[in-house]
Design a protein around this motif. Structure first.
Motif, PDB file in Angstrom:
ATOM      1  N   CYS A  33       0.808  -1.249  -0.033  1.00 58.32           N
ATOM      2  CA  CYS A  33       0.003  -0.043  -0.061  1.00 58.32           C
ATOM      3  C   CYS A  33       0.929   1.080   0.020  1.00 58.32           C
ATOM      4  O   CYS A  33       2.019   1.270   0.623  1.00 58.32           O
ATOM      5  N   PHE A  34       0.527   2.197  -0.852  1.00 52.20           N
ATOM      6  CA  PHE A  34       1.357   3.507  -0.693  1.00 52.20           C
ATOM      7  C   PHE A  34       0.147   4.505  -1.382  1.00 52.20           C
ATOM      8  O   PHE A  34      -1.076   4.214  -1.517  1.00 52.20           O
ATOM      9  N   GLN A  35       0.801   5.766  -1.543  1.00 54.38           N
ATOM     10  CA  GLN A  35      -0.090   6.818  -2.338  1.00 54.38           C
ATOM     11  C   GLN A  35       0.492   7.172  -3.655  1.00 54.38           C
ATOM     12  O   GLN A  35       1.621   7.258  -3.792  1.00 54.38           O
ATOM     13  N   ILE A  36      -0.481   7.665  -4.662  1.00 57.88           N
ATOM     14  CA  ILE A  36       0.087   8.391  -5.674  1.00 57.88           C
ATOM     15  C   ILE A  36      -0.516   9.561  -5.725  1.00 57.88           C
ATOM     16  O   ILE A  36      -1.576  10.150  -5.065  1.00 57.88           O
ATOM     17  N   PHE A  37       0.191  10.607  -6.586  1.00 55.70           N
ATOM     18  CA  PHE A  37      -0.250  11.966  -6.763  1.00 55.70           C
ATOM     19  C   PHE A  37      -0.868  12.021  -8.061  1.00 55.70           C
ATOM     20  O   PHE A  37      -0.210  11.977  -9.095  1.00 55.70           O
ATOM     21  N   LEU A  38      -2.225  12.474  -8.012  1.00 54.24           N
ATOM     22  CA  LEU A  38      -2.999  12.447  -9.309  1.00 54.24           C
ATOM     23  C   LEU A  38      -3.931  13.381  -9.287  1.00 54.24           C
ATOM     24  O   LEU A  38      -4.722  13.622  -8.262  1.00 54.24           O
ATOM     25  N   ASP A  39      -4.240  14.173 -10.188  1.00 60.98           N
ATOM     26  CA  ASP A  39      -5.072  15.450 -10.280  1.00 60.98           C
ATOM     27  C   ASP A  39      -4.837  16.158  -9.115  1.00 60.98           C
ATOM     28  O   ASP A  39      -6.282  16.568  -8.543  1.00 60.98           O
ATOM     29  N   GLY A  40      -3.529  16.568  -8.593  1.00 64.08           N
ATOM     30  CA  GLY A  40      -3.414  17.601  -7.524  1.00 64.08           C
ATOM     31  C   GLY A  40      -3.727  16.990  -6.232  1.00 64.08           C
ATOM     32  O   GLY A  40      -3.639  17.944  -5.289  1.00 64.08           O
ATOM     33  N   ARG A  41      -3.841  15.809  -6.018  1.00 66.96           N
ATOM     34  CA  ARG A  41      -3.899  15.230  -4.511  1.00 66.96           C
ATOM     35  C   ARG A  41      -3.419  13.767  -4.501  1.00 66.96           C
ATOM     36  O   ARG A  41      -3.294  13.198  -5.341  1.00 66.96           O
ATOM     37  N   TRP A  42      -3.090  13.611  -3.224  1.00 66.38           N
ATOM     38  CA  TRP A  42      -2.780  12.179  -2.953  1.00 66.38           C
ATOM     39  C   TRP A  42      -3.717  11.216  -2.509  1.00 66.38           C
ATOM     40  O   TRP A  42      -4.630  11.528  -2.086  1.00 66.38           O
ATOM     41  N   LEU A  43      -3.748  10.220  -3.331  1.00 69.55           N
ATOM     42  CA  LEU A  43      -4.783   9.055  -3.225  1.00 69.55           C
ATOM     43  C   LEU A  43      -4.218   7.665  -2.736  1.00 69.55           C
ATOM     44  O   LEU A  43      -3.130   7.443  -3.155  1.00 69.55           O
ATOM     45  N   ASP A  44      -4.745   7.300  -1.974  1.00 70.04           N
ATOM     46  CA  ASP A  44      -4.308   5.655  -1.637  1.00 70.04           C
ATOM     47  C   ASP A  44      -4.696   4.690  -2.553  1.00 70.04           C
ATOM     48  O   ASP A  44      -5.492   4.698  -3.238  1.00 70.04           O
ATOM     49  N   THR A  45      -3.542   3.875  -2.555  1.00 72.97           N
ATOM     50  CA  THR A  45      -3.685   2.395  -3.559  1.00 72.97           C
ATOM     51  C   THR A  45      -2.986   1.678  -2.987  1.00 72.97           C
ATOM     52  O   THR A  45      -2.153   1.415  -2.026  1.00 72.97           O
ATOM     53  N   ALA A  46      -3.049   0.468  -3.738  1.00 75.09           N
ATOM     54  CA  ALA A  46      -2.258  -0.845  -3.862  1.00 75.09           C
ATOM     55  C   ALA A  46      -1.775  -1.373  -4.899  1.00 75.09           C
ATOM     56  O   ALA A  46      -2.420  -1.151  -5.736  1.00 75.09           O
ATOM     57  N   ILE A  47      -0.762  -2.135  -5.037  1.00 74.32           N
ATOM     58  CA  ILE A  47      -0.172  -2.777  -6.046  1.00 74.32           C
ATOM     59  C   ILE A  47      -0.694  -4.027  -6.197  1.00 74.32           C
ATOM     60  O   ILE A  47      -0.645  -4.835  -5.210  1.00 74.32           O
ATOM     61  N   TYR A  57      -1.163  -4.011 -11.736  1.00 74.29           N
ATOM     62  CA  TYR A  57      -2.121  -2.512 -11.778  1.00 74.29           C
ATOM     63  C   TYR A  57      -2.222  -2.053 -10.258  1.00 74.29           C
ATOM     64  O   TYR A  57      -1.763  -2.640  -9.318  1.00 74.29           O
ATOM     65  N   LEU A  58      -2.904  -0.860 -10.457  1.00 78.22           N
ATOM     66  CA  LEU A  58      -3.179  -0.169  -9.070  1.00 78.22           C
ATOM     67  C   LEU A  58      -4.602  -0.299  -8.646  1.00 78.22           C
ATOM     68  O   LEU A  58      -5.287  -0.216  -9.484  1.00 78.22           O
ATOM     69  N   THR A  59      -4.930  -0.614  -7.402  1.00 76.87           N
ATOM     70  CA  THR A  59      -6.166  -0.872  -6.942  1.00 76.87           C
ATOM     71  C   THR A  59      -6.780   0.504  -7.278  1.00 76.87           C
ATOM     72  O   THR A  59      -6.484   1.677  -6.515  1.00 76.87           O
ATOM     73  N   GLY A  60      -8.056   0.608  -7.776  1.00 73.94           N
ATOM     74  CA  GLY A  60      -8.909   1.655  -8.006  1.00 73.94           C
ATOM     75  C   GLY A  60      -8.554   2.542  -9.283  1.00 73.94           C
ATOM     76  O   GLY A  60      -9.221   3.369  -9.599  1.00 73.94           O
ATOM     77  N   PHE A  61      -7.382   2.014  -9.976  1.00 75.15           N
ATOM     78  CA  PHE A  61      -6.982   2.694 -11.196  1.00 75.15           C
ATOM     79  C   PHE A  61      -6.779   1.580 -12.392  1.00 75.15           C
ATOM     80  O   PHE A  61      -5.639   2.102 -13.141  1.00 75.15           O
ATOM     81  N   SER A  62      -7.263   0.512 -12.342  1.00 83.14           N
ATOM     82  CA  SER A  62      -7.033  -0.567 -13.361  1.00 83.14           C
ATOM     83  C   SER A  62      -7.170   0.083 -14.915  1.00 83.14           C
ATOM     84  O   SER A  62      -7.989   0.955 -15.031  1.00 83.14           O
ATOM     85  N   GLY A  63      -6.209  -0.171 -15.697  1.00 82.45           N
ATOM     86  CA  GLY A  63      -6.191   0.150 -16.976  1.00 82.45           C
ATOM     87  C   GLY A  63      -5.648   1.579 -17.457  1.00 82.45           C
ATOM     88  O   GLY A  63      -5.371   1.995 -18.353  1.00 82.45           O
ATOM     89  N   ARG A  64      -5.188   2.468 -16.176  1.00 81.20           N
ATOM     90  CA  ARG A  64      -4.329   3.538 -16.203  1.00 81.20           C
ATOM     91  C   ARG A  64      -2.963   3.143 -16.336  1.00 81.20           C
ATOM     92  O   ARG A  64      -2.551   2.399 -15.296  1.00 81.20           O
ATOM     93  N   ASN A  65      -2.091   3.824 -17.098  1.00 86.89           N
ATOM     94  CA  ASN A  65      -0.709   4.011 -17.024  1.00 86.89           C
ATOM     95  C   ASN A  65      -0.065   4.754 -15.790  1.00 86.89           C
ATOM     96  O   ASN A  65      -0.558   5.999 -15.734  1.00 86.89           O
ATOM     97  N   PHE A  66       0.397   3.857 -14.934  1.00 89.56           N
ATOM     98  CA  PHE A  66       0.803   4.632 -13.594  1.00 89.56           C
ATOM     99  C   PHE A  66       2.538   4.826 -13.549  1.00 89.56           C
ATOM    100  O   PHE A  66       2.687   5.517 -12.538  1.00 89.56           O
ATOM    101  N   LEU A  67       3.232   4.361 -14.572  1.00 94.70           N
ATOM    102  CA  LEU A  67       4.524   4.456 -14.289  1.00 94.70           C
ATOM    103  C   LEU A  67       4.872   5.942 -14.680  1.00 94.70           C
ATOM    104  O   LEU A  67       4.314   6.632 -15.430  1.00 94.70           O
TER     105      LEU A  67
END
Length: 75
Positions: A33-47, A57-67
């Motif tokens: 579990c960690f956070q990513i910075f997306l759309d101006g805010r920190w969001l919780d996710t897991a790999i 993939y990141l939970t809650g962000f499936s199908g999105r390029n996160f690299l």
């Protein structure tokens, strides 16, 4: 970027997604579990890894390029 912040990348030698900091990197494992910075805010996710394709993939962000996204430990 603050000290505990890095960038999501891929470590080809371990075949894992990692958080690359200025002086080291940390390979991520399924369920980390960690956070990513997306759309101006920190969001919780897991790999996680999708089987049998072995696709990260990141939970809650499936199908999105996160690299390349900013990331930090979840506090």
């Amino acid at each position: 970027m603050k000290k505990n912040e890095g960038v999501l990348g891929f470590n080809p030698s371990s075949k894992r997604v990692c958080i690359a900091y200025t002086d080291h990197s940390v390979d991520l494992h399924c369920g980390d579990c960690f956070q990513i910075f997306l759309d101006g805010r920190w969001l919780d996710t897991a790999i996680e890894m999708r089987w049998p394709d072995r696709e990260w993939y990141l939970t809650g962000f499936s199908g999105r390029n996160f690299l390349g996204l900013r990331a930090r430990d979840r506090k």
